[in-house]
Design a protein around this motif. Structure first.
Motif, PDB file in Angstrom:
ATOM      1  N   ALA A  47      -2.974  -4.400   6.222  1.00 15.48           N
ATOM      2  CA  ALA A  47      -1.734  -3.668   5.938  1.00 15.48           C
ATOM      3  C   ALA A  47      -0.755  -4.660   5.324  1.00 15.48           C
TER       4      ALA A  47
ATOM      5  N   GLN B  60       2.861   6.175  -2.565  1.00 14.28           N
ATOM      6  CA  GLN B  60       3.952   7.104  -2.851  1.00 14.28           C
ATOM      7  C   GLN B  60       4.266   7.193  -4.342  1.00 14.28           C
TER       8      GLN B  60
ATOM      9  N   TYR C  69      -6.198   3.642  -1.949  1.00 18.02           N
ATOM     10  CA  TYR C  69      -6.127   4.976  -1.366  1.00 18.02           C
ATOM     11  C   TYR C  69      -7.256   5.820  -1.936  1.00 18.02           C
TER      12      TYR C  69
ATOM     13  N   GLY D 135       1.866  10.540  -2.709  1.00 14.02           N
ATOM     14  CA  GLY D 135       1.444  10.901  -1.362  1.00 14.02           C
ATOM     15  C   GLY D 135       0.267  11.858  -1.301  1.00 14.02           C
TER      16      GLY D 135
ATOM     17  N   PRO E  54      -4.625   7.616   2.785  1.00 13.20           N
ATOM     18  CA  PRO E  54      -4.397   6.172   2.827  1.00 13.20           C
ATOM     19  C   PRO E  54      -5.691   5.438   3.149  1.00 13.20           C
TER      20      PRO E  54
ATOM     21  N   TYR F 195       0.805  -1.219   0.000  1.00 14.19           N
ATOM     22  CA  TYR F 195       0.000   0.000   0.000  1.00 14.19           C
ATOM     23  C   TYR F 195       0.843   1.275   0.000  1.00 14.19           C
ATOM     24  N   GLU F 196       1.790   1.328   0.915  1.00 13.42           N
ATOM     25  CA  GLU F 196       2.562   2.565   1.063  1.00 13.42           C
ATOM     26  C   GLU F 196       3.328   2.885  -0.228  1.00 13.42           C
TER      27      GLU F 196
END
Lengths: 341, 535
Positions: free
Chosen positions: B358, B329, B505, B334, B338, B324-325
């Protein structure tokens, strides 16, 4: 003279099957595109019922053959249909956008000819000198730099960093009004209207995109001029002319360049037709309301009438262009006569 | 806070209190005059009439700027400090006041007596009826959107007298009043339109396509299709405080780099809907607004027709394997919000909400081993070329991550014109990315489109009877009803466990402003210049 008229008539008659072929092929090809315009134009939220309503409104529920004959019937009356994405008759769209593309392409070609032909001649005459090397560098750079990159680079340097160029916002800054329409070419129309301020503004807007395109078209023209010139200069008639003691200018331009022009004009024709359709990227960078971006957007949306209209307009343009080039052959080289064909 | 606003809404509606309405945007005293605001946008406007077939999203702005609706939305400050429209506050636009019958079925609107169209003729209830009749009759998107509010047929709209308009519903719905404030039910000068209608074209689609006939804050004084649209202020506007900026020019600039140069140089005041990447890089140079788009989620969808995805352990494995992160990004730079790593327990009705998953490859492996596909399986992941800017990096990151589990994915790129048919209509894509967002900002409205069986955006073929029932129950129920919140929480719980759609997101709408202020986010994702001012 009568022979020439008949020959032109023959040439025109030969284009009829070409046009018919283009009409049929463009019709079939657009239908073969993936995507369904009814679904596309019904919008994201549409349900089956509203898609069907749209399909009927667009006449896409009829069999293909019926659609084709309806299209040809409209075409015979000079009606190219209506673009769904712009909501205007295709003819209106083309009339608005074709001059924009033509103005840009023609100015770019004029500029590149002004540079490329003397450069090519000089490079051929002074083979191996610095001019020849300069010619080679320019040609390599012109071919290897994609137009959108050159465009963005020029915008970055001359607009963003230096502030010399006006905002890259299309054909005319919004503080000016477009000149009364006569030809659709802003440069010409503003002169006809006697509006020098608008003329200057148009010229300023044209500068960067013209240079971008000229850099790209310079390469084939300069190369062809150089090669044709080299060939001409090493031929027997030049040796004869030299032996006869003709002046250097007469030999170079009267015999050398004139004979070298044939392949150059051919290249010019090819470059022109190629660039007119292919300058989409330049149009996008400079927000130029040209025909290339129109065609691409129509393709993405499966906008049948617009795509067909574009293909047809291009076909007509190429046919005319080829005719002009053929005619100019006869002017450049009297040995190529129409009478013999 | 939300409940207060909603109570307030009821109060104003009941009291018919136009005078008490908070025009939060009307009090910007320090603003300096800006004569012409130039806006650069990558989109093209293809019609001045939203009701026409084929009118694109960018053209909705004409309905907003040049026409009025009966009611509009107020504005509020987001927790981030940015301004946004306020779904919970309905303010008068052409209606001076309104009453709703006790059973919620009859809305009676009183029009502002001094409201005039730009040609000087007064706005009457007959204009409202003609415009609403048009919206429900022309078919396509406008009629679909009207139906969401419970407006189906012309006989639901009644003219009582010049100032009084009555709207009758078949069933009471909380969506009806907000749906009058979306761009679709805009009010047209019916006298002008009828004068330009023909037998073949009774709704004057041809005429209104190129000419506006409204009472809105601006009029279109010039429209060069494919180049620009010029709005001039209507000084006699009564729909709200007269805008500060007399002239707004929208220029179409397709190239992102060009638009970036223009906004940085300050030659345009607004660059609208810029890419996430430009937004993240422009911060500090110019004012950048990145507002998460309400009720919109970028999702990875698992089609229940595909055998391995019928195994709940496989779906959980994938939900734990998605990076996910990294996606947030590299696909969104960003920008946005989220949608992962949320709390397991559902204590509120916020939507979009982070799901309690997660990135955890060990957990993913455990789940996969517990499934009947322990050694993995091959699957095709489809993306739309029109949305490649976020779908492409997302797909590649997911592909890499799933590869570690033995799930081998091949990425298939589908042309934009074809995407809707295969993804939404045929629902034939096994594993794909999707980006639905609803205009009406309630969770049940999202569920209606994306989780109910056979609905258009339910591209996963999700079919859960309980969710279907819960959505039916909650869709029209008032959000103040004590039953509403528990039912909605139950819906959330089921789809969080079932995972037909894995939220990645919430995307943002990015706008760069240089030399103007008062920007507000709107759900319709178009610029509303009516409330903007100089610096």
């Amino acid at each position: 003279m009568a022979g020439r008229t008949r020959a032109i008539g023959m040439r025109l008659a030969q284009t009829v099957p070409v046009i018919i072929g283009v009409i049929v092929i463009s019709f079939i090809l657009t239908r073969a595109l993936p995507g369904d315009p009814a679904v596309y134009f019904a919008g994201a939220m549409a349900d089956a019922e509203s898609i069907q309503q749209v399909r009927e409104a667009l006449g896409l529920d009829k069999p293909l053959v019926t659609q084709f004959f309806l299209y040809v019937g409209d075409l015979a009356q000079g009606d190219l249909g209506r673009s769904i994405s712009t909501g205007q008759p295709v003819l209106t769209d083309l009339a608005a956008r074709l001059p924009a593309s033509l103005e840009l392409t023609l100015s770019a070609l004029v500029l590149s000819c002004l540079i490329a032909i003397p450069l090519g001649v000089l490079a051929a005459v002074r083979q191996g000198s610095w001019v020849d090397h300069l010619c080679r560098v320019l040609v390599t750079a012109g071919v290897s730099l994609p137009t959108f990159f050159t465009g963005i680079l020029l915008v970055y340097v001359f607009y963003y960093l230096l502030g010399w160029a006006p905002s890259p916002l299309g054909r005319l800054d919004f503080i000016y009004f477009e000149p009364p329409r006569v030809t659709g070419f802003y440069l010409v129309d503003s002169l006809i209207a006697g509006d020098l301020e608008t003329f200057a503004a148009t010229l300023r807007q044209l500068t960067l995109p013209t240079i971008t395109l000229a850099l790209f078209t310079l390469a084939p023209i300069a190369r062809m001029t150089r090669a044709a010139m080299l060939q001409a200069l090493s031929s027997d008639y030049i040796r004869t002319a030299r032996a006869a003691g003709l002046s250097r200018g007469k030999i170079l331009f009267g015999y050398g360049l004139r004979n070298a022009l044939l392949p150059v004009v051919t290249t010019l024709g090819m470059v022109f037709s190629f660039v007119l359709g292919a300058n989409v990227l330049v149009e996008k960078v400079f927000a130029w309301p040209g025909i290339g971006s129109y065609a691409v957007e129509a393709l993405v949306a499966s906008d049948y009438a617009a795509v067909q209209g574009f293909v047809l307009a291009m076909a007509f343009l190429f046919v005319t262009l080829n005719l002009i080039i053929d005619l100019s052959y006869a002017l450049i080289d009297p040995r190529i006569g129409f009478d013999t064909k | 806070m939300q409940t207060n606003r909603r109570n307030f809404l009821k109060l104003t509606a009941a009291a018919g209190g136009a005078a008490m309405t908070p025009f939060a945007w009307a009090t910007r005293a320090d603003a300096q005059g800006l004569e012409t605001m130039v806006v650069a946008s990558g989109q093209t406007i293809n019609s001045l009439d939203l009701h026409r077939t084929g009118t694109n999203r960018a053209s909705y702005q004409v309905a907003i700027n040049c026409y009025d609706r009966l009611v509009g939305f107020g504005s509020r400050q987001l927790p981030t400090g940015e301004m946004s429209y306020d779904y919970d506050t309905i303010v008068p636009e052409l209606a001076e006041s309104w009453t709703i019958s006790d059973d919620g079925l009859v809305f009676t609107f009183t029009l502002k007596p001094d409201a005039t169209f730009t040609d000087g003729s007064p706005v009457t209830a007959a204009d409202v009826k003609w415009s609403f009749d048009r919206a429900v009759s022309v078919g396509g998107f406008p009629s679909t959107q009207m139906r969401a509010g419970g407006f189906f047929r012309p006989d639901q709209f009644e003219v009582v007298d010049d100032q009084t308009f009555v709207l009758r519903l078949d069933y009471p719905s909380k969506l009806s009043l907000p749906n009058l404030a979306v761009p679709v039910p805009f009010i047209i000068n019916s006298k002008v339109a009828i004068a330009n209608a023909t037998e073949a074209d009774p709704w004057a689609m041809e005429y209104l396509h190129t000419t506006t006939a409204g009472s809105g804050a601006y009029t279109v004084t010039r429209w060069d299709q494919g180049q620009q649209i010029v709005y001039d202020r209507n000084d006699g506007w009564v729909g709200g405080p007269v805008p500060e900026i007399p002239r707004v020019i929208m220029r179409e600039v397709p190239n992102n780099s060009t638009r970036r140069a223009l906004i940085e140089r300050g030659d345009v005041q607004v660059s609208f809907d810029i890419p996430d990447r430009d937004a993240s890089e422009l911060v500090g140079t110019v004012d950048v607004f990145s507002t998460p788009i309400e009720n919109c989620i970028h999702c990875a969808c698992l089609n229940t027709k595909f055998e391995p995805f019928q195994d709940p352990e496989v779906r959980k494995a994938i939900a734990h394997a998605i990076p996910y992160e990294a996606i947030f990004q590299s696909a969104a730079y960003g920008r946005g919000a989220p949608m992962w790593g949320g709390p397991t327990e559902i204590t509120d009705t916020a939507w979009p909400r982070p799901f309690p998953y997660a990135t955890d490859m060990d957990k993913a492996r455990e789940h996969l081993e517990a499934s009947s596909f322990a050694s993995g399986f091959p699957v095709q992941m489809s993306i739309s070329l029109d949305l490649a800017s976020w779908m492409e990096p997302t797909a590649l990151l997911i592909q890499e991550s799933l590869g570690q589990l033995g799930i081998t994915t091949t990425v298939e790129r589908i042309p934009g014109a074809n995407w809707r048919t295969v993804a939404l209509v045929d629902k034939s894509l096994d594993f794909h990315l999707e980006n639905f967002g609803g205009w009406l900002n309630t969770p049940d409205y999202y569920f209606f489109w994306a989780y109910q069986k056979d609905r258009l955006f339910n591209s996963s073929n999700y079919d859960n009877e309980e969710v279907h029932e819960l959505t039916e129950q909650t869709l029209h129920m008032s959000m103040d009803d004590p039953e509403w919140a528990p039912l909605v929480k139950k819906m959330f719980q089921i789809v969080i466990d079932d995972l037909p759609r894995i939220p990645l997101y919430q995307p943002a709408l990015n706008v760069a402003v240089n030399g103007a202020s008062g920007y507000e986010f709107w759900f319709h994702r178009q610029l509303d210049p009516r409330r903007m001012t100089g610096v």
